[in-house]
Scaffold this motif. Sequence first.
Motif, mmCIF file in Angstrom:
data_model
loop_
_atom_site.group_PDB
_atom_site.id
_atom_site.type_symbol
_atom_site.label_atom_id
_atom_site.label_comp_id
_atom_site.label_asym_id
_atom_site.label_seq_id
_atom_site.Cartn_x
_atom_site.Cartn_y
_atom_site.Cartn_z
ATOM 1 N N GLU A 115 0.830 -1.204 0.000
ATOM 2 C CA GLU A 115 0.000 0.000 0.000
ATOM 3 C C GLU A 115 0.864 1.253 0.000
ATOM 4 O O GLU A 115 0.574 2.233 -0.712
ATOM 5 C CB GLU A 115 -0.922 -0.025 1.220
ATOM 6 C CG GLU A 115 -2.002 -1.110 1.141
ATOM 7 C CD GLU A 115 -2.620 -1.414 2.491
ATOM 8 O OE1 GLU A 115 -2.271 -0.708 3.483
ATOM 9 O OE2 GLU A 115 -3.437 -2.356 2.577
ATOM 10 N N ASP A 119 1.150 4.253 -2.840
ATOM 11 C CA ASP A 119 1.081 5.662 -2.458
ATOM 12 C C ASP A 119 2.287 6.426 -3.007
ATOM 13 O O ASP A 119 2.152 7.572 -3.473
ATOM 14 C CB ASP A 119 1.046 5.800 -0.939
ATOM 15 C CG ASP A 119 -0.271 5.355 -0.317
ATOM 16 O OD1 ASP A 119 -1.282 5.265 -1.047
ATOM 17 O OD2 ASP A 119 -0.284 5.087 0.906
ATOM 18 N N GLU A 122 1.858 7.075 -6.697
ATOM 19 C CA GLU A 122 0.926 8.188 -6.889
ATOM 20 C C GLU A 122 1.610 9.525 -6.589
ATOM 21 O O GLU A 122 1.421 10.517 -7.314
ATOM 22 C CB GLU A 122 -0.299 8.007 -6.008
ATOM 23 C CG GLU A 122 -1.389 9.037 -6.250
ATOM 24 C CD GLU A 122 -2.687 8.713 -5.536
ATOM 25 O OE1 GLU A 122 -3.736 9.278 -5.921
ATOM 26 O OE2 GLU A 122 -2.672 7.887 -4.589
ATOM 27 N N ARG A 136 -6.907 6.212 -9.543
ATOM 28 C CA ARG A 136 -6.928 5.202 -8.480
ATOM 29 C C ARG A 136 -8.364 4.765 -8.230
ATOM 30 O O ARG A 136 -8.989 5.085 -7.218
ATOM 31 C CB ARG A 136 -6.267 5.759 -7.223
ATOM 32 C CG ARG A 136 -5.851 4.666 -6.238
ATOM 33 C CD ARG A 136 -4.739 5.120 -5.350
ATOM 34 N NE ARG A 136 -4.423 4.153 -4.331
ATOM 35 C CZ ARG A 136 -3.438 4.294 -3.451
ATOM 36 N NH1 ARG A 136 -2.681 5.393 -3.477
ATOM 37 N NH2 ARG A 136 -3.194 3.385 -2.546
ATOM 38 N N GLY A 138 -9.459 1.507 -8.211
ATOM 39 C CA GLY A 138 -9.631 0.172 -7.663
ATOM 40 C C GLY A 138 -9.915 -0.867 -8.736
ATOM 41 O O GLY A 138 -9.891 -0.580 -9.939
ATOM 42 N N GLY A 167 -11.151 -1.667 3.032
ATOM 43 C CA GLY A 167 -11.331 -1.101 1.693
ATOM 44 C C GLY A 167 -11.824 -2.082 0.660
ATOM 45 O O GLY A 167 -11.914 -1.738 -0.520
ATOM 46 N N ARG A 192 -11.264 -1.094 -3.340
ATOM 47 C CA ARG A 192 -11.512 0.288 -3.733
ATOM 48 C C ARG A 192 -10.242 1.120 -3.894
ATOM 49 O O ARG A 192 -10.228 2.086 -4.668
ATOM 50 C CB ARG A 192 -12.427 0.969 -2.709
ATOM 51 C CG ARG A 192 -13.870 0.482 -2.751
ATOM 52 C CD ARG A 192 -14.711 1.164 -1.693
ATOM 53 N NE ARG A 192 -16.132 0.843 -1.838
ATOM 54 C CZ ARG A 192 -16.989 1.563 -2.556
ATOM 55 N NH1 ARG A 192 -16.561 2.633 -3.206
ATOM 56 N NH2 ARG A 192 -18.262 1.220 -2.646
ATOM 57 N N ARG A 193 -9.163 0.805 -3.158
ATOM 58 C CA ARG A 193 -7.980 1.668 -3.173
ATOM 59 C C ARG A 193 -6.710 0.957 -3.616
ATOM 60 O O ARG A 193 -5.685 1.594 -3.817
ATOM 61 C CB ARG A 193 -7.744 2.241 -1.771
ATOM 62 C CG ARG A 193 -8.756 3.269 -1.330
ATOM 63 C CD ARG A 193 -8.458 4.627 -1.934
ATOM 64 N NE ARG A 193 -7.145 5.139 -1.525
ATOM 65 C CZ ARG A 193 -6.515 6.142 -2.126
ATOM 66 N NH1 ARG A 193 -7.062 6.725 -3.178
ATOM 67 N NH2 ARG A 193 -5.343 6.555 -1.701
ATOM 68 N N GLN A 293 -13.507 1.244 -12.709
ATOM 69 C CA GLN A 293 -12.600 0.285 -12.081
ATOM 70 C C GLN A 293 -11.946 -0.625 -13.125
ATOM 71 O O GLN A 293 -12.495 -0.864 -14.199
ATOM 72 C CB GLN A 293 -13.351 -0.602 -11.082
ATOM 73 C CG GLN A 293 -14.179 0.126 -10.040
ATOM 74 C CD GLN A 293 -15.627 0.250 -10.456
ATOM 75 O OE1 GLN A 293 -15.956 0.337 -11.647
ATOM 76 N NE2 GLN A 293 -16.532 0.271 -9.480
#
Length: 472
Positions: A115, A119, A122, A136, A138, A167, A192-193, A293
Amino acid sequence: MAPSAMNQWTRSLSDVQPVPYWLDDPGRPRPEPALTTAETCDLLVVGGGYSGLWTALIAKERDPRRDVVLVEGREVGWAASGRNGGFCAASLTHGLPNGLTRWPDEIHTLQRMGEGNLDEIEAAVARYSLDCDFERTGEIDVATEPYQARELREWHEEMSRRGLADGVEFLDTDAVREQVNSPTFQAGLWDRRGVAMLNPAKLAWGLKRACVELGVRVYENTPALTLKPYGPGMAVRTPYGRIRARRVALGTNVFPNLVRRVRSYTVPVYDYALMTEPLTSEQLDSIGWKNRQGLGDSANQFHYFRLSAGNRVLWGGYDAIYPYGGRVRAEYDDRPETYAKLAGHFFTCFPQLEGVRFSHAWGGAIDTCSRFSAFFGTAHRSKVAYAAGYTGLGVGATRFGAEVMLDLLSGERTERTELEMVRKKPLPFPPEPFAWTGIALTKWSLARADAQGGRRNLWLRTMDRLGLGFDS
């Protein structure tokens, strides 16, 4: 297969161009000049895909004074990094089920690191203004059979018990079809993330630009031919020059590694994809997909599909072709029989899109290892580091692999280098004809399992026990 259906599907391919959609871009940057002299540097990075680009970029971020050279045998991003589906996943382990099976004691750490890695990607997209259509949104794993829906629900319950479902949302039939409307969808699991969509070629080109701006010397059309010790460092020969470096990072993935003993750990598996023409607003409304998605179905022989920034549908996967002898050849990149099969599957999933044409069709080799997630190591008294074996999920995980290689080259003990995933390697593949026979038998068994409610035969159960479970 009815002739009328076959005609419909093949008509959709009548104007198709056999080139990767992402690379067919008039904004494609010009390559940097080839190396034609002798160079010296602190760090030489071999390979201009994501693995090499992230390594060069992070090396300069860690120490702006470090002298870094990157060489690429053709053009940056021309291979797997520029022609994949554009799914950038947080998972470092080729999905949570694979990671939980192989590294149960480390899975929470691996999830946290993954994760954090996404990040950081991004953040880099924003920091360096990487124009790569990063979204983003998902990903939804969809069930197209009743047994798959049951398994998705049970897996979500298992994730919740282990504290790994943050999530992630289970979607029943109505809920999944509210997100994306296909008559084949029976359930879904929406992360979702944990996954972003992006334009893979633009990411590679943007990373090249960022590297050059930080002072990395990039040479394209410069294959590294040999790797040998030279004094306190290493020497690499190229067709028109040579490079002496204190340290070397190898990011060549599916292509033959300059450290020969590493080669038996990967095999090339060819994957194929189609891209539609842009959908009209009416066509897009007919399938919903407002949250954009990424999607993948839950079969062993699975499809992955997503919307591009221009509302085209990329549809890939299913066939995974291993050429006898593990050869990587350009002629394997184009496979019309697979394109016809994929087109038929596309219209089965989205019958409301009848009449849509495909504009691009392409394929390419994925560096597959027996545990389906990257492995790492050093050679030549830790003056050389390598990472390979991403097995199709390298868009995100290669950044983590770059961090690992730089840690290993520095000699530092870090949280990354202490991972069992980093310290231990997968089982190597056997020589031919055993590799081809084993892979062919596995593919046949997976197809039977898909046709028989997911029931795995003795061969697949044995592979599972050996840690060699496989999907397409």
